[in-house]
Design a protein around this motif. Structure first.
Motif, PDB file in Angstrom:
ATOM      1  N   HIS A   1       0.841  -1.202   0.000  1.00 24.14           N
ATOM      2  CA  HIS A   1       0.000   0.000   0.000  1.00 24.14           C
ATOM      3  C   HIS A   1       0.872   1.246   0.000  1.00 24.14           C
ATOM      4  O   HIS A   1       1.986   1.235   0.523  1.00 24.14           O
ATOM      5  CB  HIS A   1      -0.905   0.049   1.236  1.00 24.14           C
ATOM      6  CG  HIS A   1      -1.852  -1.104   1.344  1.00 24.14           C
ATOM      7  ND1 HIS A   1      -1.469  -2.356   1.783  1.00 24.14           N
ATOM      8  CD2 HIS A   1      -3.185  -1.176   1.074  1.00 24.14           C
ATOM      9  CE1 HIS A   1      -2.519  -3.163   1.791  1.00 24.14           C
ATOM     10  NE2 HIS A   1      -3.567  -2.478   1.366  1.00 24.14           N
TER      11      HIS A   1
ATOM     12  N   GLY B   1      -1.606   6.275   3.538  1.00 21.90           N
ATOM     13  CA  GLY B   1      -3.026   6.597   3.565  1.00 21.90           C
ATOM     14  C   GLY B   1      -3.351   7.617   4.638  1.00 21.90           C
ATOM     15  O   GLY B   1      -2.491   8.384   5.072  1.00 21.90           O
TER      16      GLY B   1
ATOM     17  N   ALA C   1      -7.713   4.262   5.782  1.00 20.33           N
ATOM     18  CA  ALA C   1      -7.740   3.642   4.463  1.00 20.33           C
ATOM     19  C   ALA C   1      -6.460   3.973   3.711  1.00 20.33           C
ATOM     20  O   ALA C   1      -5.849   5.025   3.927  1.00 20.33           O
ATOM     21  CB  ALA C   1      -8.964   4.102   3.672  1.00 20.33           C
TER      22      ALA C   1
ATOM     23  N   ASN D   1      -4.567   3.071  -0.437  1.00 20.79           N
ATOM     24  CA  ASN D   1      -4.700   2.461  -1.753  1.00 20.79           C
ATOM     25  C   ASN D   1      -3.614   1.416  -1.986  1.00 20.79           C
ATOM     26  O   ASN D   1      -2.473   1.545  -1.506  1.00 20.79           O
ATOM     27  CB  ASN D   1      -4.619   3.529  -2.841  1.00 20.79           C
ATOM     28  CG  ASN D   1      -5.831   4.433  -2.845  1.00 20.79           C
ATOM     29  OD1 ASN D   1      -6.919   4.020  -2.444  1.00 20.79           O
ATOM     30  ND2 ASN D   1      -5.650   5.672  -3.278  1.00 20.79           N
TER      31      ASN D   1
ATOM     32  N   ARG E   1      -8.087  -1.018  -2.706  1.00 23.07           N
ATOM     33  CA  ARG E   1      -8.033  -0.247  -1.463  1.00 23.07           C
ATOM     34  C   ARG E   1      -8.316  -1.155  -0.283  1.00 23.07           C
ATOM     35  O   ARG E   1      -9.124  -2.093  -0.389  1.00 23.07           O
ATOM     36  CB  ARG E   1      -9.070   0.878  -1.500  1.00 23.07           C
ATOM     37  CG  ARG E   1      -8.889   1.919  -0.417  1.00 23.07           C
ATOM     38  CD  ARG E   1      -9.924   3.018  -0.554  1.00 23.07           C
ATOM     39  NE  ARG E   1      -9.367   4.306  -0.192  1.00 23.07           N
ATOM     40  CZ  ARG E   1     -10.095   5.373   0.097  1.00 23.07           C
ATOM     41  NH1 ARG E   1     -11.413   5.282   0.049  1.00 23.07           N
ATOM     42  NH2 ARG E   1      -9.532   6.519   0.411  1.00 23.07           N
ATOM     43  N   THR E   2      -7.648  -0.858   0.852  1.00 24.14           N
ATOM     44  CA  THR E   2      -7.908  -1.553   2.109  1.00 24.14           C
ATOM     45  C   THR E   2      -8.286  -0.508   3.148  1.00 24.14           C
ATOM     46  O   THR E   2      -7.635   0.534   3.265  1.00 24.14           O
ATOM     47  CB  THR E   2      -6.676  -2.333   2.584  1.00 24.14           C
ATOM     48  OG1 THR E   2      -6.271  -3.243   1.556  1.00 24.14           O
ATOM     49  CG2 THR E   2      -6.994  -3.112   3.848  1.00 24.14           C
ATOM     50  N   SER E   3      -9.351  -0.789   3.928  1.00 25.51           N
ATOM     51  CA  SER E   3      -9.812   0.165   4.935  1.00 25.51           C
ATOM     52  C   SER E   3     -10.232  -0.581   6.190  1.00 25.51           C
ATOM     53  O   SER E   3     -10.464  -1.796   6.174  1.00 25.51           O
ATOM     54  CB  SER E   3     -10.990   0.992   4.407  1.00 25.51           C
ATOM     55  OG  SER E   3     -12.103   0.146   4.146  1.00 25.51           O
TER      56      SER E   3
ATOM     57  N   SER F   1     -11.301  -5.185   2.084  1.00 31.31           N
ATOM     58  CA  SER F   1     -10.213  -5.194   1.101  1.00 31.31           C
ATOM     59  C   SER F   1     -10.794  -5.374  -0.290  1.00 31.31           C
ATOM     60  O   SER F   1     -11.668  -6.223  -0.512  1.00 31.31           O
ATOM     61  CB  SER F   1      -9.220  -6.324   1.404  1.00 31.31           C
ATOM     62  OG  SER F   1      -8.130  -6.269   0.507  1.00 31.31           O
TER      63      SER F   1
END
Length: 377
Positions: free
Chosen positions: A55, A58, A82, A84, A117-119, A152
């Motif tokens: 990533h 963020g 979050a 990207n 994206r992961t949040s 994810s």
């Protein structure tokens, strides 16, 4: 981690406003800053640590509602972070949707063009320990426990996602930082947060299970509003002047004129906490002392400044000197010559009321005025 330590040290130097006590008060706050996500190693099906997702930097934002118990604060926190995706590396196949809309598999390898994206949306309860003097920057440190919804989304092309799923898991975090007031009710803060959400289970478009964890490191600035107000100072009634004794001559004797008495004091004036301003009550006492001074000729005047024990000893010496100087300015502005006035600062060394260290006591925040024969020696 070394850069984070340097940042916190610089913040400690910059935030030098004296701190205000927030004990037994509710507060609300908002915060935000930058976040780095650790590489996520996913177990895909039976392939352990087969896929690693990278990533870019963020963001991390949140809000808090808490109660200050004194040394410890308890707060509820909601946060959202979050980042990207910049690429992935895999030793197993990755599903994707081709141009015809069919699900196919790409072989293992490095995919620098992968996106997504992961949040993590979290709801936490924090217990924070505050430390440091009330008249300086305060530090804080503590753990947090709660739940997080980790989502994810990964894709190898623009036709469709290889993975788009979320899972709710138990999460924990560790927090450390510094805070300082900018007004009676508003604090600013700078803090570091390590966030960990283990045991995340997701399912890709091919029906395979992905198992991993979400970890992040954040540096955040915050703004807190404290609902507690400083304790009101007790109202001290203005002491009545002592009436001069009257002399009644014997009936057979003619009246004998008595000399006017010099009343040397002490006259005591009190001050608000951490202030050297002359209050209306203090002005009334000083006016009475000035009136009585007219009966003492050009006597020496001694002003002794004092402070309570709520601040450091060195700070209180300076504060008591400012109180003595303010009293001297009031007297000299109303006819008493500067040349006969002497001042001395005792700080917290001669309390009128004995207290423990750190206690605010109105009767110790004072200036004592003495004049007449022997004063100022």
């Amino acid at each position: 981690m070394r850069k984070l330590a340097v940042t916190l040290a610089l913040a400690t130097t910059a935030l030098s406003t004296p701190a205000l006590a927030r004990d037994d008060a509710w507060y609300v706050g908002v915060e935000g800053g930058a976040m780095l996500v650790e590489d996520i190693d996913w177990d895909v099906g039976a392939a352990i640590d087969s896929t690693t997702v990278d990533h870019r930097a963020g963001f991390d934002v949140g809000g808090t509602v808490g109660y200050d118990l004194g040394v410890v604060r308890l707060e509820a926190e909601v946060g959202y972070r979050a980042a990207n995706v910049t690429g992935l590396r895999s030793t197993t196949t990755i599903p994707f949707v081709n141009g015809a809309g069919a699900t196919v598999f790409a072989p293992g390898g490095s995919y620098d063009y992968a996106g997504g994206r992961t949040s993590a949306l979290s709801f936490m309860v924090n217990a924070l320990w505050d430390f440091g003097d009330d008249d300086g920057v305060q530090g804080f440190v503590g753990p947090g426990l709660g739940v997080a919804r980790v989502k994810s989304r990964l894709a190898l092309n623009t036709n469709g996602d290889a993975l788009d799923d979320s899972d709710t898991v138990v999460a924990w975090q560790a927090v450390a930082g510094v805070r300082a007031p900018i007004s009676d009710n508003i604090d600013v803060s700078l803090k570091y947060r390590f966030f960990n959400a283990p045991g995340v289970e997701l399912v890709d478009i091919a029906g395979r299970q992905w198992y991993g964890r979400f970890r992040s490191h954040s540096i955040m600035g915050g703004l807190t509003f404290n609902f507690g107000a400083p304790e009101p100072e007790p109202v001290v009634p203005t002491p009545e002047p002592t009436p001069a004794p009257t002399y009644t001559p014997p009936p057979e004797q003619p009246p004998v004129a008595q000399p006017i008495q010099c009343t040397p004091g002490p006259y005591i004036v009190f001050f608000d906490w951490d202030k050297s301003d002359i209050t209306p009550e203090a002005a009334s006492i000083l006016d009475n002392a000035i009136s009585n001074y007219q009966n003492c000729g050009n006597s020496q005047v001694m002003l002794a400044g004092h402070a309570d024990r709520s601040g450091s000893a060195s700070y209180n010496v300076g504060l008591s000197q400012r109180r003595a100087d303010a009293t001297k300015a009031y007297l000299s502005g109303r006819g008493i010559s500067d040349g006969v006035i002497s001042t001395e600062a005792f700080g917290e060394s001669r309390p009128r009321v004995e207290t423990a260290d750190g206690v605010r006591e109105l009767q110790n925040r004072r200036v004592e005025i003495m004049y007449g024969p022997g004063s100022g020696q």
